[in-house]
Design a protein around this motif. Structure first.
Motif, PDB file in Angstrom:
ATOM      1  N   THR A 302     -26.920  87.018  85.262  1.00 32.72           N
ATOM      2  CA  THR A 302     -27.971  86.216  85.895  1.00 32.72           C
ATOM      3  C   THR A 302     -27.794  84.735  85.586  1.00 32.72           C
ATOM      4  OG1 THR A 302     -29.380  86.717  83.979  1.00 32.72           O
ATOM      5  CG2 THR A 302     -29.683  88.065  85.952  1.00 32.72           C
ATOM      6  N   LYS A 305     -24.828  83.510  87.923  1.00 32.24           N
ATOM      7  CA  LYS A 305     -25.182  83.534  89.339  1.00 32.24           C
ATOM      8  C   LYS A 305     -26.225  82.477  89.712  1.00 32.24           C
ATOM      9  CE  LYS A 305     -26.099  88.004  89.748  1.00 32.24           C
ATOM     10  NZ  LYS A 305     -26.352  89.309  90.416  1.00 32.24           N
ATOM     11  N   ASN A 306     -26.778  81.813  88.713  1.00 31.52           N
ATOM     12  CA  ASN A 306     -27.768  80.761  88.955  1.00 31.52           C
ATOM     13  C   ASN A 306     -27.081  79.416  88.795  1.00 31.52           C
ATOM     14  OD1 ASN A 306     -29.832  78.812  88.715  1.00 31.52           O
ATOM     15  ND2 ASN A 306     -31.261  80.321  87.884  1.00 31.52           N
TER      16      ASN A 306
END
Length: 433
Positions: A302, A305-306
């Protein structure tokens, strides 16, 4: 009594400790040429030099075994190839997706260009781009590849040929994605020049996706030369560069000896493995390490992917040091096996394959040794686990190829074993409950 105990122990080891089997082996790589005449013409012209074709990466999809052959030197017949999994010991390689897509233009001097660092000649760059425009499926030179859960083959194409001789940048660094069911190119993404630095070298690609949502895919490209990871967002067709101190090499772990050859490398972040998804959103752990290092790290996917968070200093403490494997445990590739909760990894300084159960602390005592062999496992370069729990390892004696000369005989091998069997008797077998 002592003799009886020794014999019993030996029988136990023989019964339960199963080494990897040699499945395929080659003295030299050969290819499925269009004809014998074409092959002989390639040999005569120097476009095919048997000893310059070294296998490096592998991937398994259904009944196909993909093999990459980087253009380290001139005379590489085809960089991306496959063969059908069978009982033949030294299968010929079939260029993928075609012969035409793996051929360089006849005149090497008229199409070379420079991308990402150094001087870029606009005219030469345009000619190189035209190479892809003419056939967007063209594969110049690739190291490692990955098939995803959506039957797509992801290829990191460095666009660089004759790396050890007179390097030529035929085309920019790019990602090519193929539909494995049709063998057609789905997309070609060129990595922006500002994300490619002077020392950049992309030799691996990891794919983070789920079959339930094939459009929501991310590719992680470790840049071992300039210590970063380029993240490619498939849905939005864009990429960004992520930096972190953990992507750098350990200056105390760059001294290597393989096959009697001593050398020093400064390769940073290299091996990456994806843990199993923990929810319907595909959240999972990304494990990674530098090649010139014995430490393992992790970061939630996460974070990567940010883009906003990953590229800011706020993400620094989201990364975790898991631990140290111990002395002489430098590794190239690693791969997580869902069936056993084990990450398998190469041990290039030990001619070995190691393992670690992710449910145990990351300490030297919890690192298992699946197999070690100074003949068949000299420089295990890549490994994968298929969906049936088969571990495949490619060894290729690459340091001898680069710094010395390969000896006559079988230098390239693919070894295999069942993941559940090869960890028996190792610390990887039983996890903490």
């Amino acid at each position: 009594m002592k003799l009886i105990v020794f014999i019993a122990f030996a029988l136990f080891v023989t019964t339960f400790a199963k080494k990897l089997d040699e499945k395929y082996m080659w003295k030299e790589l050969d290819f499925a040429w269009p004809s014998e005449e074409v092959k002989q013409a390639a040999i005569k012209s120097g476009r095919y030099i048997e000893s310059h074709n070294l296998p490096l990466g592998l991937e398994v999809w259904k009944d196909k075994m993909f093999i990459t052959v980087p253009r380290w030197k001139g005379g590489v017949a085809s960089s991306l190839n496959y063969f059908k999994i069978n009982d033949e010991r030294s299968p010929v390689l079939i260029p993928y997706p075609s012969w035409e897509a793996n051929q360089l233009p006849e005149s090497e001097q008229t199409t070379q260009a420079s991308y990402g660092g150094g001087r870029t000649d606009a005219k030469e760059a345009e000619k190189a781009d035209n190479l892809l425009a003419k056939n967007n499926e063209t594969i110049i030179s690739t190291f490692r590849i990955r098939a995803d859960d959506c039957d797509r083959l992801w290829v990191m194409d460095s666009g660089l040929a004759d790396i050890l001789g007179s390097p030529k940048q035929w085309a920019p660094n790019s990602i090519a994605v193929f539909d494995l069911n049709t063998d057609k190119l789905i997309r070609r993404f060129v990595i922006p020049e500002d994300q490619v630095k002077e020392d950049s070298f992309f030799a691996n690609i990891i794919i983070d996706t789920q079959a339930s949502d094939c459009s929501n895919a991310f590719a992680y490209l470790p840049d071992l030369g300039s210590y970063a990871v380029v993240v490619y967002d498939f849905k939005n067709d864009k990429s960004y560069r992520v930096k972190h101190n953990f992507f750098h090499f350990d200056p105390l772990q760059g001294d290597l000896t393989v096959g009697g050859v001593n050398f020093q490398w400064t390769d940073g972040v290299f091996g990456m493995a994806l843990g199993t998804p923990t929810n319907e959103h595909g959240d999972r752990t990304v494990y990674f390490h530098a090649l010139a290092s014995t430490k393992e790290f992790s970061v939630p996917n996460t974070v990567l992917k940010n883009e906003t968070f990953a590229t800011s200093g706020d993400s620094y403490y989201a990364y975790t040091l898991l631990g140290d494997r111990g002395t002489k445990s430098q590794a190239t590739a690693e791969f997580y096996d869902e069936k056993t909760d084990v990450i398998f990894y190469t041990q290039i300084n030990r001619d070995a394959i190691g393992c670690w159960n992710i449910k145990k602390p990351y300490t030297p005592e919890n690192q298992g040794l699946v197999d070690s062999d100074s003949h068949t496992l000299v420089f295990p370069n890549d490994l994968k686990v298929d969906d049936k729990g088969n571990l495949y390892v490619l060894s290729d004696r690459m340091p001898l190829f680069i710094y010395k000369n390969l000896e006559p005989g079988y230098n390239y091998r693919i070894l295999t074993g069942k993941t559940e069997e090869v960890i028996v008797g190792t610390p990887c077998e039983n996890a903490v409950q």
